[in-house]
Design a protein around this motif. Sequence first.
Motif, PDB file in Angstrom:
ATOM      1  N   CYS A  84      38.869  36.349  44.445  1.00 51.79           N
ATOM      2  CA  CYS A  84      39.239  37.753  44.453  1.00 51.79           C
ATOM      3  C   CYS A  84      40.102  37.556  42.903  1.00 51.79           C
ATOM      4  CB  CYS A  84      39.090  38.860  45.231  1.00 51.79           C
ATOM      5  SG  CYS A  84      39.780  40.402  44.751  1.00 51.79           S
ATOM      6  N   CYS A  92      41.751  40.335  41.116  1.00 46.97           N
ATOM      7  CA  CYS A  92      42.253  41.865  41.178  1.00 46.97           C
ATOM      8  C   CYS A  92      43.817  41.455  40.830  1.00 46.97           C
ATOM      9  CB  CYS A  92      41.703  42.996  42.229  1.00 46.97           C
ATOM     10  SG  CYS A  92      42.764  43.062  43.844  1.00 46.97           S
ATOM     11  N   CYS A 149      46.029  40.602  43.609  1.00 46.74           N
ATOM     12  CA  CYS A 149      45.705  39.569  44.458  1.00 46.74           C
ATOM     13  C   CYS A 149      46.367  38.443  43.763  1.00 46.74           C
ATOM     14  CB  CYS A 149      44.233  38.767  44.185  1.00 46.74           C
ATOM     15  SG  CYS A 149      43.407  40.049  45.297  1.00 46.74           S
TER      16      CYS A 149
HETATM   17 ZN   LIG Z   1      42.309  41.362  45.201  1.00 40.52          ZN
END
Ligand SMILES: [Zn+2]
Length: 135
Positions: free
Chosen positions: A26, A28, A31
């Motif tokens: 991930c 994002c 994260c």
């Molecule tokens: Zn994430």
Amino acid sequence: MKLEGGCYCGQVRYQAEGEPIMKAQCHCRECQYISGGAPNMFLLMPAAGFSYTKGAPKEFKRSDLERPVTREFCPECGTHLITRPSVTRALVVKVGTLDDPKLFGTPQMAIYTIDKQAFHHIPEGMPSFERLPSR
Ligand SMILES: [Zn+2]
Ligand SMILES: [Zn+2]
């Protein structure tokens, strides 16, 4: 499969049983904070097969979001262990907390590439999604 893991200091331990629903990386922004900057490697596991076997985590939820995830981490060393999404009966296990991270194998896809940094790597040919794959 049965996975076992825990935090860096050993105060919090868990087991996660069942077949991984998704194995991914991930990208994002959230994260990035938790991984240190890199994409976060995780397994989506059935919530029913997950339990803490030692200690208890501290939980954090953002109060400014409508449906925040719950982040669970060791109150002593701060290692992030899992994330519970508010909308599914599955949870995100952080690969770095497995006793044997090799069991992860490889991620199947990259998600939230909308937040990807130029220094993040996505292997050639790996499916990637701006947010989540549609089901
Ligand atoms: Zn994430
Ligand atoms: Zn710890």
